[in-house]
Scaffold this motif. Structure first.
Motif, PDB file in Angstrom:
ATOM      1  N   ASN A 244       1.026  -1.286  -0.077  1.00 42.16           N
ATOM      2  CA  ASN A 244      -0.041  -0.288  -0.217  1.00 42.16           C
ATOM      3  C   ASN A 244       0.677   1.283  -0.115  1.00 42.16           C
ATOM      4  OD1 ASN A 244      -2.264  -1.420  -0.088  1.00 42.16           O
ATOM      5  ND2 ASN A 244      -2.728  -1.086   2.368  1.00 42.16           N
TER       6      ASN A 244
ATOM      7  N   LYS B  64       2.400   1.255  -3.287  1.00 42.52           N
ATOM      8  CA  LYS B  64       1.128   2.413  -4.359  1.00 42.52           C
ATOM      9  C   LYS B  64       0.451   3.403  -3.971  1.00 42.52           C
ATOM     10  CE  LYS B  64      -2.886  -0.605  -3.906  1.00 42.52           C
ATOM     11  NZ  LYS B  64      -3.604  -2.333  -3.931  1.00 42.52           N
ATOM     12  N   TYR B  65       0.463   3.912  -3.147  1.00 39.72           N
ATOM     13  CA  TYR B  65      -0.497   4.924  -2.764  1.00 39.72           C
ATOM     14  C   TYR B  65       0.293   6.554  -2.718  1.00 39.72           C
ATOM     15  CZ  TYR B  65      -4.743   1.972  -2.333  1.00 39.72           C
ATOM     16  OH  TYR B  65      -5.528   1.050  -3.199  1.00 39.72           O
TER      17      TYR B  65
ATOM     18  N   ASP C 124       5.018   6.423   5.471  1.00 34.45           N
ATOM     19  CA  ASP C 124       5.746   6.889   4.222  1.00 34.45           C
ATOM     20  C   ASP C 124       5.421   8.362   4.280  1.00 34.45           C
ATOM     21  OD1 ASP C 124       2.151   7.961   2.745  1.00 34.45           O
ATOM     22  OD2 ASP C 124       2.152   5.791   3.003  1.00 34.45           O
TER      23      ASP C 124
ATOM     24  N   ILE D  83      -3.818   9.659   5.102  1.00 34.16           N
ATOM     25  CA  ILE D  83      -4.940   9.367   5.508  1.00 34.16           C
ATOM     26  C   ILE D  83      -5.588  10.415   6.114  1.00 34.16           C
ATOM     27  CG2 ILE D  83      -6.860   7.365   5.860  1.00 34.16           C
ATOM     28  CD1 ILE D  83      -4.470   6.203   4.295  1.00 34.16           C
TER      29      ILE D  83
ATOM     30  N   ILE E 150     -11.136   2.540   6.307  1.00 35.05           N
ATOM     31  CA  ILE E 150     -10.181   1.394   5.841  1.00 35.05           C
ATOM     32  C   ILE E 150      -9.932   0.091   6.100  1.00 35.05           C
ATOM     33  CG2 ILE E 150      -8.462   4.008   4.075  1.00 35.05           C
ATOM     34  CD1 ILE E 150      -6.188   3.413   6.908  1.00 35.05           C
TER      35      ILE E 150
ATOM     36  N   TYR F 299     -13.572  -1.474   1.895  1.00 37.92           N
ATOM     37  CA  TYR F 299     -13.912  -0.495   1.549  1.00 37.92           C
ATOM     38  C   TYR F 299     -12.283   0.415   1.404  1.00 37.92           C
ATOM     39  CZ  TYR F 299     -14.562   4.373   3.006  1.00 37.92           C
ATOM     40  OH  TYR F 299     -14.074   5.886   3.476  1.00 37.92           O
ATOM     41  N   ARG F 300     -12.395   0.750  -0.033  1.00 38.77           N
ATOM     42  CA  ARG F 300     -11.563   2.179  -0.534  1.00 38.77           C
ATOM     43  C   ARG F 300     -11.595   3.657  -0.248  1.00 38.77           C
ATOM     44  NH1 ARG F 300      -9.257   0.892  -6.223  1.00 38.77           N
ATOM     45  NH2 ARG F 300      -8.195   0.457  -4.781  1.00 38.77           N
ATOM     46  N   MET F 301     -10.867   4.402  -0.602  1.00 37.91           N
ATOM     47  CA  MET F 301     -11.624   5.720  -0.027  1.00 37.91           C
ATOM     48  C   MET F 301     -11.503   6.549  -1.533  1.00 37.91           C
ATOM     49  SD  MET F 301      -8.424   6.752   2.523  1.00 37.91           S
ATOM     50  CE  MET F 301      -7.137   8.030   1.117  1.00 37.91           C
TER      51      MET F 301
ATOM     52  N   GLY G  94      -6.824  -1.968  -7.098  1.00 35.97           N
ATOM     53  CA  GLY G  94      -7.055  -2.637  -5.138  1.00 35.97           C
ATOM     54  C   GLY G  94      -8.582  -3.533  -5.780  1.00 35.97           C
ATOM     55  N   THR G  95      -8.629  -3.799  -3.839  1.00 34.54           N
ATOM     56  CA  THR G  95      -9.926  -4.661  -4.067  1.00 34.54           C
ATOM     57  C   THR G  95     -10.770  -4.219  -2.644  1.00 34.54           C
ATOM     58  OG1 THR G  95      -8.425  -6.479  -3.103  1.00 34.54           O
ATOM     59  CG2 THR G  95      -9.048  -6.480  -5.541  1.00 34.54           C
ATOM     60  N   GLY G  96     -10.085  -3.306  -1.817  1.00 30.12           N
ATOM     61  CA  GLY G  96     -10.335  -3.353  -0.145  1.00 30.12           C
ATOM     62  C   GLY G  96     -10.067  -3.851   0.510  1.00 30.12           C
TER      63      GLY G  96
ATOM     64  N   LEU H 133      -6.203  -4.669   4.087  1.00 33.13           N
ATOM     65  CA  LEU H 133      -6.074  -4.053   5.083  1.00 33.13           C
ATOM     66  C   LEU H 133      -7.200  -4.780   6.049  1.00 33.13           C
ATOM     67  CD1 LEU H 133      -5.673  -0.214   5.045  1.00 33.13           C
ATOM     68  CD2 LEU H 133      -4.056  -1.429   5.063  1.00 33.13           C
TER      69      LEU H 133
HETATM   70  P1  ADP Z   1      -6.849  -1.902  -1.211  1.00 34.10           P
HETATM   71  O1  ADP Z   1      -5.215  -1.613  -1.817  1.00 34.10           O
HETATM   72  O2  ADP Z   1      -7.078  -3.156  -2.020  1.00 34.10           O
HETATM   73  O3  ADP Z   1      -6.889  -1.104  -2.349  1.00 34.10           O
HETATM   74  P2  ADP Z   1      -6.421  -1.639   1.111  1.00 34.10           P
HETATM   75  O4  ADP Z   1      -7.980  -2.207   2.060  1.00 34.10           O
HETATM   76  O5  ADP Z   1      -5.387  -2.083   1.234  1.00 34.10           O
HETATM   77  O6  ADP Z   1      -7.404  -2.145  -0.111  1.00 34.10           O
HETATM   78  O7  ADP Z   1      -6.413  -0.451   1.728  1.00 34.10           O
HETATM   79  C1  ADP Z   1      -7.756   0.269   1.786  1.00 34.10           C
HETATM   80  C2  ADP Z   1      -7.431   1.944   1.015  1.00 34.10           C
HETATM   81  O8  ADP Z   1      -6.724   2.490   2.132  1.00 34.10           O
HETATM   82  C3  ADP Z   1      -7.518   2.158  -0.337  1.00 34.10           C
HETATM   83  O9  ADP Z   1      -7.987   2.306  -1.351  1.00 34.10           O
HETATM   84  C4  ADP Z   1      -6.629   3.550   0.294  1.00 34.10           C
HETATM   85  O10 ADP Z   1      -7.190   4.248  -0.522  1.00 34.10           O
HETATM   86  C5  ADP Z   1      -6.091   3.523   1.583  1.00 34.10           C
HETATM   87  N1  ADP Z   1      -4.474   3.292   1.615  1.00 34.10           N
HETATM   88  C6  ADP Z   1      -4.336   2.613   2.503  1.00 34.10           C
HETATM   89  N2  ADP Z   1      -3.129   2.504   2.432  1.00 34.10           N
HETATM   90  C7  ADP Z   1      -2.881   4.058   2.296  1.00 34.10           C
HETATM   91  C8  ADP Z   1      -1.366   4.679   2.113  1.00 34.10           C
HETATM   92  N3  ADP Z   1      -0.247   3.858   2.901  1.00 34.10           N
HETATM   93  N4  ADP Z   1      -1.833   5.737   2.052  1.00 34.10           N
HETATM   94  C9  ADP Z   1      -2.977   6.309   1.756  1.00 34.10           C
HETATM   95  N5  ADP Z   1      -4.367   5.801   1.110  1.00 34.10           N
HETATM   96  C10 ADP Z   1      -3.842   4.583   1.571  1.00 34.10           C
END
Ligand code: ADP
Length: 331
Positions: free
Chosen positions: A235, A238-239, A263, A268, A276, A281-283, A293-295, A298
């Motif tokens: 994550n 990725k983010y 990071d 968040i 999250i 759940y995805r933001m 991603g699939t939510g 986390l």
């Molecule tokens: P996914 O990555 O498959 O969407 P996660 O459950 O890993 O699902 O994460 C849920 C949401 O939290 C993500 O869609 C993202 O919006 C947010 N997120 C997770 N990690 C980070 C991060 N390090 N920085 C910013 N946003 C994050």
């Protein structure tokens, strides 16, 4: 079609919310009407009682006071009963509304998940297929063949991670997942995770900080702990954009091991910090989400940490970014 499917629950929610409020207002209006009617009845009964009194009677004043007192008692009784009834209706209404809202939100997230999964599954399959077809049709030199084969391996790795996450989530849900309990030395699992992430994100690095002198062993399932750490690192990569720094740290604090993944990305927002960790759940909205991603990532992290009797939460990094913190008890 995807767009229509996404909007549909919102329309349904609007209609159901409308009927819910109409019904609630009707019940409250009926209650008020019931109070007014009973009050009128008490008035009539009191007036009747007073009209039957004879002013020549010796205890006329006493009887009159009694009749008026009867009216006051009745009004107090109706008010008391009405207030309790109203309170019960309101408490019930709040419960129903909350349960219903959660249900709709979950259904919506599930739908987003299905859309995301379909996309996530299709992309690596299509890419691998294309690579294999190219290898079959054309006579390529060895270097080019290697590139195509490596990219196909990366895609299947991604597919493998995704299916593992989905299977693990459903197994955990059904309570079927058996956890091993063994001593896992945290620093020893890092190199392998680093190698896997390097394949997927060749341009990204992360820093690891821990004291070699500290005992950083935790009792748990080796595979689960790897999934936990690699989901958090995945994550963080990725983010955030390529310039963002990522740090994995671990140290011992009295009776537990603290782990953090920090990071310097977008971070968040406060109102999302708990959400999250929810399943699917995805933001942001599905439309403006560009990352894959699939939510589930986390959600699985939280489940794994629960299984280790630990805690997981997210804080703000300074000056920007997110820090995911995990505490796992030592025994
Ligand atoms: P996914 O990555 O498959 O969407 P996660 O459950 O890993 O699902 O994460 C849920 C949401 O939290 C993500 O869609 C993202 O919006 C947010 N997120 C997770 N990690 C980070 C991060 N390090 N920085 C910013 N946003 C994050």
């Amino acid at each position: 079609l995807a767009e229509r499917r996404y909007i549909a629950p919102k329309k349904k929610l609007l209609w159901i919310t409308f009927f819910y409020w109409v019904l609630l207002l009707y019940i409250i209006a009926a209650l008020v009407w019931w109070f007014i009617a009973l009050n009128k009845q008490a008035d009539i009964m009191t007036a009747l009682r007073i009209s039957q009194l004879d002013s020549n009677m010796p205890d006329y004043d006493k009887q009159l006071a009694e009749a008026q007192d009867f009216k006051k008692r009745k009004v107090a009784q109706y008010l008391g009963e009405g207030a309790i009834f109203l309170l019960l209706i309101l408490v019930g209404a709040v419960f129903v509304f909350r349960a219903f809202r959660n249900q709709i939100r979950f259904a919506q997230q599930q739908q987003n998940f299905m859309m995301a999964v379909t996309h996530e599954l299709k992309t690596p399959i299509a890419a691998t297929r294309l690579n294999l077809e190219t290898l079959k049709k054309r006579k390529l030199d060895e270097e080019k063949q290697k590139i195509l084969i490596n990219s196909a391996i990366q895609e299947t790795d991604r597919l493998n991670d995704l299916t593992n996450n989905i299977l693990l989530a459903s197994r955990m849900e059904g309570g079927k997942q058996q956890f091993q309990s063994e001593w896992v030395d945290m620093p020893s699992i890092i190199p392998e995770i680093e190698r896997q992430l390097k394949v997927r994100y060749p341009n990204r690095n992360f820093e690891v900080a821990f004291e070699t002198s500290q005992d950083l062993k935790v009792k748990g399932d080796d595979l689960m702990i790897r999934i936990l750490i690699s989901n958090l690192l995945d994550n963080a990569i990725k983010y955030t954009d390529e310039t963002a720094k990522i740090k994995l740290g671990m140290h011992r604090e009295n009776t537990f091991i603290s782990i953090y993944v920090a990071d310097t990305g977008p971070g968040i927002p406060a109102e999302e910090k708990d959400k999250i960790f929810e399943k699917f759940y995805r933001m942001g909205s599905e439309k403006n989400r560009t990352t894959k991603g699939t939510g589930l990532g986390l959600y699985l992290c939280r489940k794994i940490v629960d299984g280790l009797r630990g805690k997981i939460w997210v804080e703000d990094n300074f000056p920007n970014g997110a820090v995911f913190k995990v505490q796992i008890p030592k025994t």
